[in-house]
Design an enzyme around this catalytic site. Structure first.
Site, mmCIF file in Angstrom:
data_model
loop_
_atom_site.group_PDB
_atom_site.id
_atom_site.type_symbol
_atom_site.label_atom_id
_atom_site.label_comp_id
_atom_site.label_asym_id
_atom_site.label_seq_id
_atom_site.Cartn_x
_atom_site.Cartn_y
_atom_site.Cartn_z
ATOM 1 N N SER A 1 0.832 -1.202 0.000
ATOM 2 C CA SER A 1 0.000 0.000 0.000
ATOM 3 C C SER A 1 0.869 1.257 0.000
ATOM 4 O O SER A 1 2.007 1.261 0.481
ATOM 5 C CB SER A 1 -0.907 0.031 1.231
ATOM 6 O OG SER A 1 -1.745 -1.101 1.267
HETATM 7 N N1 SAH Z 1 -1.012 -4.741 4.340
HETATM 8 C C1 SAH Z 1 -0.345 -5.004 3.077
HETATM 9 C C2 SAH Z 1 -1.251 -4.658 1.908
HETATM 10 C C3 SAH Z 1 -1.136 -5.710 0.845
HETATM 11 S S1 SAH Z 1 -2.378 -5.694 -0.417
HETATM 12 C C4 SAH Z 1 0.989 -4.284 2.996
HETATM 13 O O1 SAH Z 1 1.298 -3.457 3.855
HETATM 14 O O2 SAH Z 1 1.759 -4.556 2.082
HETATM 15 C C5 SAH Z 1 -3.644 -6.736 0.274
HETATM 16 C C6 SAH Z 1 -3.266 -8.142 0.664
HETATM 17 O O3 SAH Z 1 -4.472 -8.763 1.130
HETATM 18 C C7 SAH Z 1 -2.739 -9.033 -0.452
HETATM 19 O O4 SAH Z 1 -1.530 -9.604 -0.056
HETATM 20 C C8 SAH Z 1 -3.836 -10.105 -0.616
HETATM 21 O O5 SAH Z 1 -3.336 -11.370 -0.993
HETATM 22 C C9 SAH Z 1 -4.448 -10.131 0.770
HETATM 23 N N2 SAH Z 1 -5.817 -10.648 0.860
HETATM 24 C C10 SAH Z 1 -6.858 -10.456 0.002
HETATM 25 N N3 SAH Z 1 -7.965 -11.079 0.442
HETATM 26 C C11 SAH Z 1 -7.627 -11.699 1.627
HETATM 27 C C12 SAH Z 1 -8.316 -12.518 2.563
HETATM 28 N N4 SAH Z 1 -9.596 -12.868 2.396
HETATM 29 N N5 SAH Z 1 -7.645 -12.950 3.653
HETATM 30 C C13 SAH Z 1 -6.341 -12.620 3.861
HETATM 31 N N6 SAH Z 1 -5.635 -11.864 2.996
HETATM 32 C C14 SAH Z 1 -6.255 -11.401 1.896
#
Ligand code: SAH
Length: 215
Positions: free
Chosen positions: A66
């Protein structure tokens, strides 16, 4: 894993902190944490030079780290107190997780993609961040470890997952980017057992929150 932190990186982080202040982030605990976490170590090596720009970047497995402003804004909305038990949905690169731990969270974090789960849990441990990592479906939360003071979803959720609402302590809050293609940053406070209050904080764009686990 290669990579280390240098004065140059620290300088770039200070600039990023100033930029986030200008964009309206006021919480000092959030700003201090952004000033400490070596974001360049969370990006693929080709993007290291962009690590301290206020932008989102690819992290593999079709996912993104993000934008720093988004991380700061969500962290600020959490109104975190030292030692609070926090559940993060979407570990991804682990950057948001590291920021929350710098802020004193007792952190539980779930990722649905095993590739990211493995890579990130290894990286955070190496950097000395001791979160509780789980491979699983964030829609279900972590009932075994509930209730949580705070829950933070870092993917775009098409609806409010009921399982997460019931894993909040009374007085606790859920931060959720709510919507399909585009989302509205939303905060839901559990006032008591059956009473919830919802506040909206404007548009945002996240990768989608998907169901199930990818082995
Ligand atoms: N907090 C992260 C943001 C990553 S983007 C950071 O700081 O980098 C969002 C992430 O959510 C992705 O890695 C994706 O695989 C995960 N994601 C999407 N749906 C999900 C779910 N139902 N349970 C757990 N993770 C999920």
């Amino acid at each position: 894993m290669t990579g280390h932190d240098t004065y140059r990186h620290k300088g770039l982080r200070n600039r990023l902190v100033q930029e986030l202040k200008k964009k309206g982030i006021t919480n000092n605990s959030v700003l201090d944490a952004i000033g400490k976490v070596p974001r360049h170590l969370f990006l693929e090596s080709g993007f290291v030079n962009f690590a301290y720009q206020d932008k989102a970047f690819p992290i593999g497995a079709g996912q993104t780290i993000s934008q720093p402003y988004t991380v700061a804004f969500q962290s600020q909305l959490l109104e975190l107190e030292q030692g609070e038990k926090v559940l993060e949905i979407g570990t991804g690169s682990g950057y948001q997780a590291a920021v929350l731990m710098e802020m004193g969270a007792d952190l539980y974090t779930i990722e649905r993609q095993s590739e990211l789960y493995k890579k990130t849990s290894r990286l955070l441990k190496r950097l000395g961040y001791n979160a509780n990592f789980y491979l699983g479906d964030g829609y279900k939360g972590l009932p075994t470890f509930a209730p949580f003071d705070k829950i933070l979803i870092t993917a775009g959720a098409p609806f409010i997952p009921k399982d997460l609402l019931i894993q909040l302590k009374p007085g606790g809050s859920l931060i959720i980017p709510l919507g399909k293609k585009e989302q509205i940053m939303t905060k839901i406070v559990r006032l008591d057992e059956n009473d919830f209050e919802q506040t909206e904080y404007g548009k945002c764009a996240f990768v989608p929150m998907l169901e199930g686990v990818v082995k």
